[in-house]
Design an enzyme around this catalytic site. Structure first.
Site, PDB file in Angstrom:
ATOM      1  N   VAL A   1       0.823  -1.102  -0.092  1.00  0.00           N
ATOM      2  CA  VAL A   1       0.010   0.064   0.045  1.00  0.00           C
ATOM      3  C   VAL A   1       1.120   1.087   0.124  1.00  0.00           C
ATOM      4  CG1 VAL A   1      -1.975  -0.987   1.113  1.00  0.00           C
ATOM      5  CG2 VAL A   1      -0.311  -0.004   2.610  1.00  0.00           C
ATOM      6  N   ASP A   2       2.256   1.047  -0.236  1.00  0.00           N
ATOM      7  CA  ASP A   2       3.231   2.194  -0.083  1.00  0.00           C
ATOM      8  C   ASP A   2       3.543   2.895  -1.307  1.00  0.00           C
ATOM      9  OD1 ASP A   2       5.121   0.836  -1.761  1.00  0.00           O
ATOM     10  OD2 ASP A   2       5.970  -0.180  -0.048  1.00  0.00           O
TER      11      ASP A   2
ATOM     12  N   HIS B   1      -4.204  -4.391  -2.391  1.00  0.00           N
ATOM     13  CA  HIS B   1      -4.897  -4.148  -0.986  1.00  0.00           C
ATOM     14  C   HIS B   1      -5.033  -2.368  -0.924  1.00  0.00           C
ATOM     15  CE1 HIS B   1      -3.191  -8.111   0.529  1.00  0.00           C
ATOM     16  NE2 HIS B   1      -4.367  -8.398  -0.155  1.00  0.00           N
TER      17      HIS B   1
ATOM     18  N   CYS C   1     -16.726  13.384   6.204  1.00  0.00           N
ATOM     19  CA  CYS C   1     -16.842  13.323   4.903  1.00  0.00           C
ATOM     20  C   CYS C   1     -17.749  14.876   4.783  1.00  0.00           C
ATOM     21  CB  CYS C   1     -17.874  12.356   4.439  1.00  0.00           C
ATOM     22  SG  CYS C   1     -18.505  12.418   3.043  1.00  0.00           S
TER      23      CYS C   1
ATOM     24  N   THR D   1       7.203 -11.758  -0.678  1.00  0.00           N
ATOM     25  CA  THR D   1       5.906 -12.091   0.114  1.00  0.00           C
ATOM     26  C   THR D   1       5.848 -13.430   0.772  1.00  0.00           C
ATOM     27  OG1 THR D   1       3.293 -12.236  -0.234  1.00  0.00           O
ATOM     28  CG2 THR D   1       4.932 -12.670  -2.226  1.00  0.00           C
ATOM     29  N   SER D   2       5.338 -13.310   1.757  1.00  0.00           N
ATOM     30  CA  SER D   2       5.252 -14.487   2.713  1.00  0.00           C
ATOM     31  C   SER D   2       4.318 -15.660   2.066  1.00  0.00           C
ATOM     32  CB  SER D   2       5.063 -14.260   4.225  1.00  0.00           C
ATOM     33  OG  SER D   2       3.751 -13.578   4.210  1.00  0.00           O
TER      34      SER D   2
ATOM     35  N   ASN E   1      13.378 -14.150  -2.512  1.00  0.00           N
ATOM     36  CA  ASN E   1      12.744 -13.939  -1.156  1.00  0.00           C
ATOM     37  C   ASN E   1      14.035 -14.477  -0.510  1.00  0.00           C
ATOM     38  OD1 ASN E   1      11.745 -14.205   1.673  1.00  0.00           O
ATOM     39  ND2 ASN E   1       9.805 -13.988   0.760  1.00  0.00           N
TER      40      ASN E   1
HETATM   41  C1  BJW Z   1      12.230  -9.661   1.700  1.00  0.00           C
HETATM   42  C2  BJW Z   1      13.267  -8.893   1.962  1.00  0.00           C
HETATM   43  C3  BJW Z   1      13.859  -8.594   1.134  1.00  0.00           C
HETATM   44  C4  BJW Z   1      12.252  -9.690   3.797  1.00  0.00           C
HETATM   45  N1  BJW Z   1      13.743  -8.809  -0.126  1.00  0.00           N
HETATM   46  N2  BJW Z   1      12.103 -10.237   0.405  1.00  0.00           N
HETATM   47  C5  BJW Z   1      -9.394 -17.515   8.622  1.00  0.00           C
HETATM   48  C6  BJW Z   1     -10.104 -16.541   9.125  1.00  0.00           C
HETATM   49  C7  BJW Z   1     -10.359 -15.240   8.701  1.00  0.00           C
HETATM   50  C8  BJW Z   1     -10.032 -14.818   7.760  1.00  0.00           C
HETATM   51  C9  BJW Z   1      -9.243 -15.633   6.779  1.00  0.00           C
HETATM   52  C10 BJW Z   1      -9.124 -16.841   7.282  1.00  0.00           C
HETATM   53  N3  BJW Z   1      -8.327 -17.679   6.417  1.00  0.00           N
HETATM   54  C11 BJW Z   1      -8.246 -16.716   5.217  1.00  0.00           C
HETATM   55  C12 BJW Z   1      -8.798 -15.731   5.554  1.00  0.00           C
HETATM   56  C13 BJW Z   1      -8.827 -14.507   4.815  1.00  0.00           C
HETATM   57  C14 BJW Z   1      -7.926 -13.508   5.049  1.00  0.00           C
HETATM   58  C15 BJW Z   1      -6.427 -14.227   5.236  1.00  0.00           C
HETATM   59  O1  BJW Z   1      -5.763 -14.537   4.220  1.00  0.00           O
HETATM   60  N4  BJW Z   1      -5.911 -14.275   6.407  1.00  0.00           N
HETATM   61  C16 BJW Z   1      -4.661 -15.302   6.388  1.00  0.00           C
HETATM   62  C17 BJW Z   1      -3.647 -14.261   7.067  1.00  0.00           C
HETATM   63  C18 BJW Z   1      -4.820 -16.227   7.586  1.00  0.00           C
HETATM   64  N5  BJW Z   1      -8.095 -12.622   3.900  1.00  0.00           N
HETATM   65  C19 BJW Z   1      -8.718 -11.590   3.798  1.00  0.00           C
HETATM   66  O2  BJW Z   1      -9.331 -11.402   5.016  1.00  0.00           O
HETATM   67  C20 BJW Z   1      -8.851 -10.718   2.784  1.00  0.00           C
HETATM   68  N6  BJW Z   1     -10.069 -10.878   2.224  1.00  0.00           N
HETATM   69  C21 BJW Z   1     -10.990 -11.813   2.019  1.00  0.00           C
HETATM   70  O3  BJW Z   1     -10.581 -12.881   1.998  1.00  0.00           O
HETATM   71  O4  BJW Z   1     -12.325 -11.305   1.877  1.00  0.00           O
HETATM   72  C22 BJW Z   1     -13.405 -12.431   1.716  1.00  0.00           C
HETATM   73  C23 BJW Z   1     -13.831 -12.507   3.166  1.00  0.00           C
HETATM   74  C24 BJW Z   1     -15.025 -11.715   3.460  1.00  0.00           C
HETATM   75  C25 BJW Z   1     -15.485 -11.977   4.741  1.00  0.00           C
HETATM   76  C26 BJW Z   1     -14.753 -12.708   5.639  1.00  0.00           C
HETATM   77  C27 BJW Z   1     -13.510 -13.328   5.441  1.00  0.00           C
HETATM   78  C28 BJW Z   1     -13.065 -13.222   4.016  1.00  0.00           C
HETATM   79  C29 BJW Z   1      -8.392  -9.502   2.764  1.00  0.00           C
HETATM   80  C30 BJW Z   1      -6.829  -9.489   3.062  1.00  0.00           C
HETATM   81  C31 BJW Z   1      -6.410  -8.192   3.386  1.00  0.00           C
HETATM   82  C32 BJW Z   1      -4.900  -8.048   3.906  1.00  0.00           C
HETATM   83  N7  BJW Z   1      -4.587  -6.826   4.674  1.00  0.00           N
HETATM   84  C33 BJW Z   1      -3.368  -6.416   5.020  1.00  0.00           C
HETATM   85  C34 BJW Z   1      -3.117  -4.924   5.520  1.00  0.00           C
HETATM   86  C35 BJW Z   1      -3.340  -3.957   4.262  1.00  0.00           C
HETATM   87  C36 BJW Z   1      -3.453  -2.719   4.851  1.00  0.00           C
HETATM   88  C37 BJW Z   1      -2.295  -2.216   5.735  1.00  0.00           C
HETATM   89  O5  BJW Z   1      -1.174  -2.023   5.229  1.00  0.00           O
HETATM   90  O6  BJW Z   1      -2.427  -1.872   7.005  1.00  0.00           O
HETATM   91  O7  BJW Z   1      -2.256  -6.540   3.989  1.00  0.00           O
HETATM   92  S1  BJW Z   1      -2.609  -7.580   6.097  1.00  0.00           S
HETATM   93  C38 BJW Z   1      -0.886  -7.617   5.533  1.00  0.00           C
HETATM   94  O8  BJW Z   1      -0.496  -9.017   4.788  1.00  0.00           O
HETATM   95  C39 BJW Z   1      -0.908  -6.686   4.249  1.00  0.00           C
HETATM   96  C40 BJW Z   1      -0.150  -7.375   3.144  1.00  0.00           C
HETATM   97  O9  BJW Z   1      -0.373  -6.748   1.934  1.00  0.00           O
HETATM   98  C41 BJW Z   1      -0.513  -8.853   3.400  1.00  0.00           C
HETATM   99  C42 BJW Z   1       0.694  -9.863   2.997  1.00  0.00           C
HETATM  100  O10 BJW Z   1       2.002  -9.611   3.496  1.00  0.00           O
HETATM  101  P1  BJW Z   1       3.158  -9.603   2.649  1.00  0.00           P
HETATM  102  O11 BJW Z   1       3.219  -8.590   1.751  1.00  0.00           O
HETATM  103  O12 BJW Z   1       3.379 -11.112   2.284  1.00  0.00           O
HETATM  104  O13 BJW Z   1       4.095  -9.432   3.892  1.00  0.00           O
HETATM  105  P2  BJW Z   1       5.043 -10.422   5.130  1.00  0.00           P
HETATM  106  O14 BJW Z   1       5.454  -9.446   6.023  1.00  0.00           O
HETATM  107  O15 BJW Z   1       4.015 -11.446   5.431  1.00  0.00           O
HETATM  108  O16 BJW Z   1       6.210 -11.188   4.262  1.00  0.00           O
HETATM  109  C43 BJW Z   1       7.232 -10.160   3.871  1.00  0.00           C
HETATM  110  C44 BJW Z   1       8.257 -11.299   3.061  1.00  0.00           C
HETATM  111  O17 BJW Z   1       9.258 -10.657   2.657  1.00  0.00           O
HETATM  112  C45 BJW Z   1       8.569 -12.184   3.961  1.00  0.00           C
HETATM  113  O18 BJW Z   1       8.425 -13.679   3.375  1.00  0.00           O
HETATM  114  C46 BJW Z   1      10.246 -11.974   4.247  1.00  0.00           C
HETATM  115  O19 BJW Z   1      11.083 -13.149   4.260  1.00  0.00           O
HETATM  116  C47 BJW Z   1      10.561 -11.348   2.880  1.00  0.00           C
HETATM  117  N8  BJW Z   1      11.464 -10.316   2.992  1.00  0.00           N
HETATM  118  N9  BJW Z   1      13.103  -8.660   3.451  1.00  0.00           N
HETATM  119  C48 BJW Z   1      12.889  -9.541  -0.648  1.00  0.00           C
HETATM  120  N10 BJW Z   1      14.794  -7.616   1.461  1.00  0.00           N
HETATM  121 ZN    ZN Z   2     -19.904  10.319   3.092  1.00  0.00          ZN
END
Ligand code: BJW
Ligand code: ZN
Length: 248
Positions: free
Chosen positions: A105-106, A121, A148, A189-190, A214
């Site tokens: 989101v950056d 996201h 708003c 991404t994880s 990664n």
């Molecule tokens: C390097 C490095 C270097 C380090 N070079 N690499 C069970 C219960 C409830 C919900 C769920 C469930 N199972 C599944 C769900 C759904 C849920 C989900 O997936 N949850 C799991 C976590 C379990 N998903 C959702 O809720 C999504 N919506 C959805 O499913 O809608 C349908 C629905 C409706 C109603 C009910 C339920 C479902 C929406 C997901 C939204 C995610 N939002 C966030 C926050 C965004 C806003 C903010 O920034 O504040 O998005 S969470 C966070 O994780 C963010 C990221 O985009 C996202 C992914 O993380 P990312 O980018 O992979 O980062 P990291 O930190 O995890 O990994 C970094 C990696 O980099 C690592 O591997 C390092 O090794 C590596 N690294 N340095 C290269 N230099």
């Molecule tokens: Zn409004």
């Protein structure tokens, strides 16, 4: 097959490819000083996602959630794209079509100059009314959660919280790009947050070549055609250099 560095081993994979998808997560921005989520010193080590990244958290304490996003906006505004972001821009000189599907989101891919960026996201720089969804432009002077001008509702960050649907048009474009690409490159991404994490597995199921960058193994690593172990800021420029040399 896994690998420790961009060697000639992967050349045949890239040789005839025209369309590359780059799927990114927080790791691509780590070297810009933007914290990741799930690293030992990442965001979720200090804050609970259920207290900050969902609608209930915002409804019960909007000021706290707003302040946290303000803090993150401050970090991102001071950050600069790094060599990994710029290497991805360079891919546009090598392939006919380059699509960047980011969970971040950056806004750093856009600031680096990538052309086709799909922000799954949302964005820290977008805001909208919680009530009527009217987009809202934040002014610098504002303190606290704005309201708003149309309906008086609270203004929320334009990011996708847990339990919320991804923006459907962007998701469809991301899926289409994944279905039509030759190479799917997953970076920093994880691969644990769905539905975004479906995309590399969709690519694998369609027989695409999947390459991961990664420093740590992920759920994708064992299935990826190639796993390049190292930071994006080092591995991506090397990859681009190698592609320039071999794809004439
Ligand atoms: C390097 C490095 C270097 C380090 N070079 N690499 C069970 C219960 C409830 C919900 C769920 C469930 N199972 C599944 C769900 C759904 C849920 C989900 O997936 N949850 C799991 C976590 C379990 N998903 C959702 O809720 C999504 N919506 C959805 O499913 O809608 C349908 C629905 C409706 C109603 C009910 C339920 C479902 C929406 C997901 C939204 C995610 N939002 C966030 C926050 C965004 C806003 C903010 O920034 O504040 O998005 S969470 C966070 O994780 C963010 C990221 O985009 C996202 C992914 O993380 P990312 O980018 O992979 O980062 P990291 O930190 O995890 O990994 C970094 C990696 O980099 C690592 O591997 C390092 O090794 C590596 N690294 N340095 C290269 N230099
Ligand atoms: Zn409004």
């Amino acid at each position: 097959m896994s690998n420790t560095g961009p060697e000639s081993e992967y050349e045949p994979l890239f040789q005839n490819a025209n369309h590359i998808v780059v799927f990114t997560g927080a790791g691509i921005s780590a070297e810009s000083g933007v914290p990741t989520f799930r690293s030992p010193d990442g965001i979720w080590a200090k804050f609970k996602p259920e207290e900050l990244a969902n609608i209930n958290a915002f409804m019960s304490n909007p000021e706290r959630v707003w302040e946290w996003y303000q803090h993150r906006r401050d970090i991102v505004e001071k950050a600069e794209p790094n060599s990994g972001h710029y290497a991805i821009v360079e891919l546009e000189r090598i392939f006919d079509r380059v699509d960047i599907i980011t969970q971040n989101v950056d806004g750093l891919h856009i600031r680096a100059g990538s052309t086709h960026v799909y922000e799954l996201h949302g964005s820290l720089h977008a805001h909208r009314c919680l009530n009527c969804s009217t987009p809202y432009t934040l002014s610098l002077k504002e303190q606290g959660v704005p309201h708003c001008p149309s309906c008086g509702g609270l203004i929320r960050p334009g990011v996708v919280w847990f339990g919320e649907d991804l923006p459907s048009a962007i998701w469809q474009q991301a899926e289409e790009a994944t279905r039509s690409c030759d190479i799917f490159l997953s970076v920093g991404t994880s691969t644990v947050v769905y539905p975004a994490a479906q995309l590399p597995f969709l690519a694998l199921s369609l027989g695409k070549h999947v390459v991961e960058v990664n420093p740590e193994p992920t759920d994708l690593s064992r299935q990826a055609n190639i796993a390049l172990r190292g930071p994006a800021g080092e591995m991506l420029p090397k990859l681009v250099e190698e592609l320039r040399r071999t794809r004439k």
